[in-house]
Design an enzyme around this catalytic site. Structure first.
Site, PDB file in Angstrom:
ATOM      1  N   CYS A 261       0.825  -1.211   0.000  1.00  0.00           N
ATOM      2  CA  CYS A 261       0.000   0.000   0.000  1.00  0.00           C
ATOM      3  C   CYS A 261       0.862   1.265   0.000  1.00  0.00           C
ATOM      4  CB  CYS A 261      -0.973  -0.026   1.179  1.00  0.00           C
ATOM      5  SG  CYS A 261      -2.429   1.006   0.910  1.00  0.00           S
ATOM      6  N   HIS A 359      -3.999  -5.156   0.164  1.00  0.00           N
ATOM      7  CA  HIS A 359      -3.714  -5.731   1.483  1.00  0.00           C
ATOM      8  C   HIS A 359      -3.796  -7.263   1.470  1.00  0.00           C
ATOM      9  CE1 HIS A 359      -3.756  -1.955   3.887  1.00  0.00           C
ATOM     10  NE2 HIS A 359      -4.439  -1.530   2.831  1.00  0.00           N
ATOM     11  N   GLU A 361      -2.749  -9.153   3.714  1.00  0.00           N
ATOM     12  CA  GLU A 361      -2.932  -9.640   5.083  1.00  0.00           C
ATOM     13  C   GLU A 361      -4.388  -9.534   5.521  1.00  0.00           C
ATOM     14  OE1 GLU A 361      -3.554  -5.542   5.552  1.00  0.00           O
ATOM     15  OE2 GLU A 361      -2.042  -6.570   4.368  1.00  0.00           O
TER      16      GLU A 361
END
Length: 392
Positions: A261, A359, A361
């Protein structure tokens, strides 16, 4: 727990003068920030505690919010970071076996001013057409002030473009997330607004993660003798990020790098590309991205209002070569958003560095992109083999 909440009058005022009337939600008072919308139908606890939302007022497009309450396990950081929260229909009561309190309890306790009972569909359409803009939420006594005064207050609030915010959300002290099982690698993770799940995903792969403040020096990183360096997600305008020079030192040393990001935007700038502000950004958990190396389309979680300005097709020589004599070689756009062709990833072909704009995660999901942590491990292993071969 009661099924009815007494709410005061509240108004949402955009910098272009449009006004939405509703009722207070969370804390009563005044707040301002950049109005953005998130398209996720779940995972609101992750959104609220994501430091990347610092100084942003989040509009939820899902009509019902708070249905699953709040628990003590799913927070991505130490606090709620959003500047304000906008929902249509808050849940009367949560219904989930893991819930320990209501969402509104958390918002009120942490002083987050919100508004409910407004037409979030109309607000979202307005932001899509006009672009993300500054907004204020006024409840209680402030809601009774004249509209002209409220608009002027909003117009005097800070803009997101040009704001350096990573230093405001970063950890003050370094800490370590130990590897799960046997330790294979050491990674220095620069916290620009890191989410708790990120070092956890690396730890699950045998990485000992040293989470470091945003103002860490290259000398401090080098003292750790890391196998790799990671730059996290975070808020603000990447054109203001002082970490660009830090990353160039990392790239010069040929230490493997992975960015997520904000980390992707900093890699872009370190390579010599520009960045720009998107009209209304990508936020939510249903954004389609193509991994151009495999042709696979992933459903991904996003939260970014800026993007890298790099050529979509072909391998190009990093523009930073001509800027200051540093050589980073060839780079390509590795991932692209299928909604609007925005750059969603960069891959360096001559040095061990890559990044993505979204993202991998993500919690509560989706998990299509979790393989990127395995890809980072592959880069670390490849660099270790290369180093050992050179030593012999």
């Amino acid at each position: 727990m009661t099924s009815y909440v007494e709410r005061s009058r509240a108004v949402l005022v955009l910098e272009d003068g449009r006004v939405f009337e509703g009722r207070s939600y969370g804390a009563v008072g005044t707040t301002s920030g950049e109005a953005v919308f998130s398209t996720g139908m779940t995972g609101y606890q992750e959104t609220l505690t994501d430091p990347s939302y610092h100084q942003q007022v989040v509009v939820m497009t899902a009509p019902h919010v708070g249905n699953t309450g709040v628990n003590d396990e799913d927070a991505e950081s130490r606090r709620i970071w959003v500047a304000g929260y906008v929902v249509r229909d808050p849940a009367i009561r949560p219904s989930n076996w893991r819930s320990v309190r209501t969402l509104e309890d958390d918002l009120r306790e942490q002083g987050v001013v919100g508004i409910c009972d407004i037409d979030t569909r109309a607000l979202t359409r307005h932001l899509r057409e006009r672009g993300a803009m500054r907004v204020g939420i006024f409840s209680g006594a402030d809601a009774e002030r004249r509209t002209r005064e409220l608009v002027q207050d909003v117009q005097r609030s800070p803009e997101m473009a040009g704001s350096e915010l990573a230093s405001e959300v970063s950890t003050r002290e370094a800490y370590v997330v130990p590897a799960v099982g046997s330790k294979k690698f050491t990674v220095a993770a620069v916290d620009l607004g890191i989410k708790a799940m990120t070092p956890q995903r690396m730890a699950e792969r045998g990485i000992e993660v040293h989470v470091l403040p945003a103002d860490v020096s290259f000398e401090a990183i080098r003292e750790l003798e890391p196998d790799g360096v990671f730059f996290s997600n975070g808020p603000g305008d990447p054109s203001t990020a002082p970490q660009v020079d830090l990353l160039r030192d990392v790239l010069d040393a040929r230490i493997p790098f992975f960015g997520i990001c904000f980390g992707n935007q900093i890699l872009g700038r370190a390579l010599g590309f520009g960045t720009f502000k998107l009209k209304y950004g990508h936020r939510g958990i249903n954004q389609p991205v193509m991994d151009r190396s495999t042709g696979k389309v992933e459903v991904t979680a996003h939260n970014h209002g800026f993007a890298v300005d790099a050529p979509l097709d072909g391998d190009v020589t990093a523009p930073a070569d001509a800027e200051d004599g540093r050589s980073y070689g060839r780079v390509r756009v590795s991932h692209v958003c299928l909604n609007d062709d925005v750059v969603e990833g960069l891959e360096c072909l001559d040095i061990p560095a890559f990044s993505v704009q979204y993202h991998p995660e993500a919690a509560a999901g989706p998990h299509d992109a979790a393989y990127l942590f395995d890809r980072f491990v592959d880069v670390l292993e490849g660099q270790r083999v290369k180093s050992e071969s050179g030593a012999r």
